[in-house]
Design a protein around this motif. Structure first.
Motif, PDB file in Angstrom:
ATOM      1  N   VAL A   1      -5.598   9.522 -27.081  1.00  0.00           N
ATOM      2  CA  VAL A   1      -6.491   8.850 -28.354  1.00  0.00           C
ATOM      3  C   VAL A   1      -7.961   8.001 -28.048  1.00  0.00           C
ATOM      4  N   ILE A   2      -7.884   7.413 -26.849  1.00  0.00           N
ATOM      5  CA  ILE A   2      -8.972   6.730 -26.389  1.00  0.00           C
ATOM      6  C   ILE A   2     -10.230   7.876 -26.350  1.00  0.00           C
ATOM      7  N   SER A   3      -9.866   9.236 -25.782  1.00  0.00           N
ATOM      8  CA  SER A   3     -10.817   9.936 -25.617  1.00  0.00           C
ATOM      9  C   SER A   3     -11.260  10.651 -26.956  1.00  0.00           C
ATOM     10  N   ILE A   4     -10.364  10.895 -28.131  1.00  0.00           N
ATOM     11  CA  ILE A   4     -10.797  11.198 -29.072  1.00  0.00           C
ATOM     12  C   ILE A   4     -11.582  10.284 -29.683  1.00  0.00           C
ATOM     13  N   VAL A   5     -11.225   9.074 -29.693  1.00  0.00           N
ATOM     14  CA  VAL A   5     -12.219   8.068 -30.349  1.00  0.00           C
ATOM     15  C   VAL A   5     -13.501   8.137 -29.572  1.00  0.00           C
ATOM     16  N   GLY A   6     -13.619   8.200 -28.384  1.00  0.00           N
ATOM     17  CA  GLY A   6     -14.789   8.079 -27.544  1.00  0.00           C
ATOM     18  C   GLY A   6     -15.673   9.085 -27.887  1.00  0.00           C
ATOM     19  N   ARG A   7     -15.162  10.317 -27.920  1.00  0.00           N
ATOM     20  CA  ARG A   7     -15.794  11.696 -28.490  1.00  0.00           C
ATOM     21  C   ARG A   7     -16.187  11.450 -30.027  1.00  0.00           C
ATOM     22  N   ALA A   8     -15.528  10.963 -30.852  1.00  0.00           N
ATOM     23  CA  ALA A   8     -16.010  10.791 -32.207  1.00  0.00           C
ATOM     24  C   ALA A   8     -17.285   9.838 -32.205  1.00  0.00           C
TER      25      ALA A   8
ATOM     26  N   ASN B   1     -19.476   9.123 -29.974  1.00  0.00           N
ATOM     27  CA  ASN B   1     -20.714   9.634 -29.585  1.00  0.00           C
ATOM     28  C   ASN B   1     -21.202  10.834 -30.526  1.00  0.00           C
ATOM     29  N   GLU B   2     -20.286  11.581 -31.092  1.00  0.00           N
ATOM     30  CA  GLU B   2     -20.720  12.394 -32.109  1.00  0.00           C
ATOM     31  C   GLU B   2     -21.654  11.741 -33.197  1.00  0.00           C
ATOM     32  N   ALA B   3     -21.157  10.694 -33.629  1.00  0.00           N
ATOM     33  CA  ALA B   3     -21.511   9.925 -34.824  1.00  0.00           C
ATOM     34  C   ALA B   3     -23.209   9.214 -34.391  1.00  0.00           C
ATOM     35  N   ARG B   4     -23.226   9.143 -33.134  1.00  0.00           N
ATOM     36  CA  ARG B   4     -24.493   8.555 -32.527  1.00  0.00           C
ATOM     37  C   ARG B   4     -25.369   9.773 -32.011  1.00  0.00           C
ATOM     38  N   GLY B   5     -24.991  10.797 -31.950  1.00  0.00           N
ATOM     39  CA  GLY B   5     -25.789  12.125 -31.675  1.00  0.00           C
ATOM     40  C   GLY B   5     -26.036  12.164 -29.965  1.00  0.00           C
ATOM     41  N   ILE B   6     -24.980  11.382 -29.342  1.00  0.00           N
ATOM     42  CA  ILE B   6     -25.237  11.403 -27.884  1.00  0.00           C
ATOM     43  C   ILE B   6     -24.225  12.417 -27.274  1.00  0.00           C
ATOM     44  N   PRO B   7     -24.695  12.947 -26.271  1.00  0.00           N
ATOM     45  CA  PRO B   7     -23.762  13.975 -25.629  1.00  0.00           C
ATOM     46  C   PRO B   7     -22.563  13.344 -24.872  1.00  0.00           C
ATOM     47  N   PHE B   8     -21.448  14.139 -25.245  1.00  0.00           N
ATOM     48  CA  PHE B   8     -19.986  13.742 -24.503  1.00  0.00           C
ATOM     49  C   PHE B   8     -20.080  14.189 -23.033  1.00  0.00           C
ATOM     50  N   ASP B   9     -19.840  13.447 -22.077  1.00  0.00           N
ATOM     51  CA  ASP B   9     -19.758  13.622 -20.808  1.00  0.00           C
ATOM     52  C   ASP B   9     -18.013  13.930 -20.514  1.00  0.00           C
ATOM     53  N   GLU B  10     -17.944  15.296 -20.339  1.00  0.00           N
ATOM     54  CA  GLU B  10     -16.594  15.475 -20.148  1.00  0.00           C
ATOM     55  C   GLU B  10     -15.910  15.146 -18.919  1.00  0.00           C
ATOM     56  N   ALA B  11     -16.658  15.064 -17.599  1.00  0.00           N
ATOM     57  CA  ALA B  11     -16.300  14.849 -16.345  1.00  0.00           C
ATOM     58  C   ALA B  11     -16.050  13.390 -16.360  1.00  0.00           C
ATOM     59  N   ALA B  12     -16.833  12.355 -16.911  1.00  0.00           N
ATOM     60  CA  ALA B  12     -16.665  11.029 -17.154  1.00  0.00           C
ATOM     61  C   ALA B  12     -14.958  10.836 -17.937  1.00  0.00           C
ATOM     62  N   ASP B  13     -15.228  11.548 -18.986  1.00  0.00           N
ATOM     63  CA  ASP B  13     -13.792  11.407 -19.831  1.00  0.00           C
ATOM     64  C   ASP B  13     -12.796  11.713 -18.976  1.00  0.00           C
ATOM     65  N   ALA B  14     -12.676  12.892 -18.074  1.00  0.00           N
ATOM     66  CA  ALA B  14     -11.478  13.432 -17.596  1.00  0.00           C
ATOM     67  C   ALA B  14     -11.193  12.191 -16.449  1.00  0.00           C
ATOM     68  N   GLN B  15     -12.074  11.628 -15.849  1.00  0.00           N
ATOM     69  CA  GLN B  15     -11.613  10.595 -14.939  1.00  0.00           C
ATOM     70  C   GLN B  15     -11.337   9.307 -15.692  1.00  0.00           C
ATOM     71  N   LEU B  16     -11.584   8.900 -16.758  1.00  0.00           N
ATOM     72  CA  LEU B  16     -11.416   7.655 -17.736  1.00  0.00           C
ATOM     73  C   LEU B  16      -9.855   7.972 -18.041  1.00  0.00           C
ATOM     74  N   ARG B  17      -9.417   9.229 -18.481  1.00  0.00           N
ATOM     75  CA  ARG B  17      -8.279   9.603 -19.119  1.00  0.00           C
ATOM     76  C   ARG B  17      -7.174   9.321 -17.849  1.00  0.00           C
ATOM     77  N   ALA B  18      -7.556   9.985 -16.782  1.00  0.00           N
ATOM     78  CA  ALA B  18      -6.555   9.818 -15.573  1.00  0.00           C
ATOM     79  C   ALA B  18      -6.309   8.443 -15.045  1.00  0.00           C
ATOM     80  N   ALA B  19      -7.471   7.819 -15.139  1.00  0.00           N
ATOM     81  CA  ALA B  19      -7.187   6.180 -14.754  1.00  0.00           C
ATOM     82  C   ALA B  19      -6.413   5.365 -15.819  1.00  0.00           C
ATOM     83  N   ILE B  20      -6.551   5.699 -17.091  1.00  0.00           N
ATOM     84  CA  ILE B  20      -5.941   5.022 -18.326  1.00  0.00           C
ATOM     85  C   ILE B  20      -4.477   5.496 -17.928  1.00  0.00           C
ATOM     86  N   GLU B  21      -4.172   6.911 -17.879  1.00  0.00           N
ATOM     87  CA  GLU B  21      -2.782   7.213 -17.674  1.00  0.00           C
ATOM     88  C   GLU B  21      -1.980   6.927 -16.509  1.00  0.00           C
TER      89      GLU B  21
END
Length: 532
Positions: free
Chosen positions: A449-456, A458-478
Motif C-alpha cells: 500500500v505504501i509503495s502504491i501511494v508513493g508511486r502515485a 511521484n507520478e502526480a509530481r512528474g518525478i521518476p520513481f526509484d524502483e530500487a529504493a522502493d524495493a528496499q523500503l518495502r523490505a524494511a517495512i515488511e
C-alpha cells in the motif's frame, strides 16, 4: 448428534510441518519465560537468600493451596523494553483456601521491586481483572516504591493503583496485604488501603518517608523500627492487623484471613459431571499451519477444547467463514465465534451480531477464536454494505454485557481484530498462541500500500520513481511489521494476558471461566442502533 468429527491426521506431512513450526515458537517463548523466572539474576537472588528471604515465586507457592494451579498473567510484560521481562511483578489467579484470588507479588530481586512504567501497567491490568471478576486481591509486598529514573511515567497514573484498592473494597471485594520487607513512599499506601494487613517482626518497614528523608524534611532523627517497623505499627499506629514471626507465619496468617472471608461466588455453578474432549489435546500443536495464509478449520480446535467435543453450530450454512455455536467448557456454558477462512463478509458480520444478541439474552459468556485478515474490501462488497455490516458486528461486541474471552490463534488483522473482540473491547481475558499475529494488516500488504501511494505521488509530481529504493523500503517495512505483529512483542506491551501453549488452551479457558463466575453473569438489556 452435535459431536464434532475430526479429519486431523498426525501422521501427515502437513500436520508434522505445522507441529514442528509451533514447537520451535514454543521453545523461543519458553526462553523468554525463563528470563522472567530468573528475576534480577543469580547475584541478586543470592543476596536475597543471604538475608534469609523467600523469593516472590516461593511466597506464591506457599500461599496457594497445595497442588492447585496458578494462572500466571502477563509473564512477558516489558519484553523488548529496557526493563526486565515480567516487569518485576509476578501476578496471576490462584486458589487460596478454596477461593480464587488475584495474587500480585513484587519481585525484590529486580531493582528492589520498584515500580516502573511496565510493572504499573501490569498491576493495573490485574486490578481490572480482579474488579471485573470479583476476585479477592492479595498483595505480597516488598517494594522500594516508584522507580525514580522513570517517575515521570509512574507518578501520575500510579495513583490509580491505590484508587483500585479502595474501589475493590467498596465493591465488597476483599483486599489483603502481606508485607515482607520495605513498603515505602507511595508503596506505604498498599497496606494502608488494604482491608487486612500482615507485617513481619523485624522485617516489614512501612513509612511514607524513611529516616534520611525525615531528617532532610524535618531535622528529626529516627530509626527504621520507631519510624515504620512492624512492631510499632502493630502496637502503636494500628496499621498492622497481624504481627507475624517470619515469612512462613505471614503466609499462614494470609491463608487464615482468606479462610474466614466466608467468600461465595455470585455466578452460576458449572455442571457437576464433565466429559473430557473426545480428541487428543496434544494434536492442537499441529492444527495451525506455519504459514497463516493456509486456512485451517477452527472446529478442529473447538473439538479438542470443549466438553465431550459437543458443539451445536448456529447458522452452519450461512456466513460459513465464521463458525458460531454453543458448547460447554469445564461445565460452563459458552457461545463460540471462530474464524474459518480469515475474511469476514457481510453475511458473517450479520450472523455474528445476531449470535451475540442471543448470547446476551441467555446470559452466556462468549469465546472468540481469532484467525481473521479483516473485513472484505472491493467495489462489490462496498456496494453490498460491508461497512455498515461490519459496524453492526462491532456494535454488538461493544455493547454486549456477558463476559468475553479472546484467543488469538492465527491472524488478527484490521477491523476484524475489533469485531472479534480485541483488547480495546475489554474482553475479560485475552490469550495468544505462539502462532498468532496482530496488526493493522499483513506486512506485505502494508508495504505494498505504501509503495502504491508513493508511486502515485511521484507520478502526480512528474518525478521518476526509484524502483530500487522502493524495493528496499518495502523490505524494511515488511520486516518491521512482521516483528511488531508477533505474540512476544504484543504480549510485552500487555495487548494480551499471556502467550499460552495450544495444548493448555482448555485448562487456561477453564480457569478463566471459573474466575469469571465469581461475578454475576448478566447480558445486555439493549444495543445501539444497528444500521441495516
Amino acid at each position: 448428534m452435535s459431536i464434532l468429527r475430526t479429519s486431523v491426521d498426525p501422521a501427515s506431512a502437513g500436520y508434522d510441518a505445522a507441529a514442528t513450526a509451533m514447537q520451535a515458537k514454543l521453545t523461543e517463548i519458553e526462553g523468554e519465560f525463563a528470563k522472567a523466572v530468573a528475576g534480577g539474576g543469580a547475584d541478586k537472588l543470592a543476596r536475597h537468600r543471604k538475608r534469609g528471604k523467600l523469593t516472590a515465586r516461593e511466597r506464591i507457592e506457599l500461599l496457594l493451596d497445595e497442588d492447585s494451579p496458578f494462572l500466571e498473567l502477563c509473564p512477558l510484560a516489558a519484553w523488548g523494553s529496557e526493563f526486565q521481562v515480567g516487569a518485576s511483578v509476578i501476578a496471576g489467579i490462584g486458589i487460596v483456601e478454596g477461593v480464587e484470588c488475584m495474587v500480585i507479588a513484587s519481585d525484590p530481586t529486580v531493582r528492589g521491586g520498584t515500580t516502573n512504567p511496565w510493572s504499573l501497567r501490569k498491576t493495573l491490568r490485574c486490578n481490572d481483572i480482579a474488579l471485573e471478576n470479583r476476585l479477592p486481591i492479595i498483595g505480597l509486598v516488598e517494594s522500594g516504591g516508584a522507580d525514580l529514573p522513570t517517575q515521570k511515567e509512574v507518578f501520575v497514573p500510579g495513583g490509580r493503583g491505590f484508587r483500585d484498592l479502595t474501589r475493590a473494597s467498596a465493591a465488597g471485594i476483599p483486599t489483603i496485604a502481606l508485607v515482607f520487607g520495605n513498603s515505602t513512599a507511595g508503596g506505604a499506601y498498599i497496606p494502608g488501603m488494604s482491608d487486612y494487613t500482615v507485617m513481619i517482626k523485624d522485617r516489614s518497614k512501612v513509612f511514607l518517608g524513611g529516616p534520611p528523608l525525615v531528617k532532610m524534611a524535618t531535622g528529626e532523627e529516627s530509626d527504621d523500627e520507631s519510624l515504620g517497623g512492624a512492631e510499632m505499627h502493630a502496637r502503636t499506629s494500628g496499621l498492622a492487623d497481624y504481627l507475624a514471626a517470619d515469612e512462613q507465619d505471614a503466609i499462614r496468617l494470609g491463608r487464615s484471613i482468606v479462610r474466614r472471608l466466608n467468600w461465595r461466588k455470585a455466578g452460576p455453578a458449572p455442571r457437576a459431571q464433565i466429559r473430557e474432549p473426545r480428541y487428543d489435546q496434544e494434536e492442537l500443536l499441529g492444527i495451525v499451519p506455519g504459514d497463516l495464509k493456509i486456512p485451517f478449520d477452527p472446529r478442529e480446535v473447538i473439538g479438542r477444547v470443549v466438553d465431550d467435543s459437543d458443539f451445536d453450530e448456529f447458522k452452519p450454512l450461512y456466513g460459513s467463514s465464521l463458525v458460531t455455536g454453543w458448547a460447554e467448557l469445564h461445565g460452563y456454558p459458552v457461545g463460540i465465534l471462530a474464524n474459518a477462512r480469515g475474511v469476514l463478509f457481510s453475511e458473517e458480520a450479520q450472523k455474528a451480531a445476531q449470535f451475540i444478541q442471543l448470547a446476551n439474552r441467555s446470559n452466556t459468556p462468549l469465546l472468540f477464536l481469532h484467525n481473521t485478515t479483516g473485513y472484505m474490501v472491493g467495489k462489490e462488497y462496498e456496494q453490498k454494505g460491508i461497512i455498515k455490516h461490519g459496524a453492526m458486528m462491532i456494535n454488538a461486541v461493544s455493547n454486549s454485557k456477558v463476559p468475553h474471552i479472546s484467543v488469538l490463534m492465527g491472524a488478527s488483522y484490521g477491523a476484524g481484530h475489533y469485531g472479534m473482540c480485541g483488547r480495546a473491547y475489554d474482553p475479560r481475558f485475552v490469550f495468544a498462541w505462539p502462532s498468532a499475529k496482530s496488526a493493522v494488516m499483513g506486512g506485505a500488504q502494508l508495504a505494498g500500500v505504501i509503495s502504491i501511494v508513493g508511486r502515485a505521488a511521484n507520478e502526480a509530481r512528474g518525478i521518476p520513481f526509484d524502483e530500487a529504493a522502493d524495493a528496499q523500503l518495502r523490505a524494511a517495512i515488511e520486516a518491521q511489521i512482521e516483528a511488531e505483529s508477533l505474540p512476544m512483542f504484543m504480549s510485552g506491551r500487555l495487548y494480551d494476558d499471556g502467550v499460552i501453549d495450544p495444548r493448555d488452551t482448555r485448562t487456561v479457558l477453564g480457569m478463566a471461566l471459573s474466575a469469571i463466575h465469581n461475578a454475576p453473569i448478566e447480558g445486555a438489556a439493549g444495543f445501539g442502533v444497528f444500521r441495516m
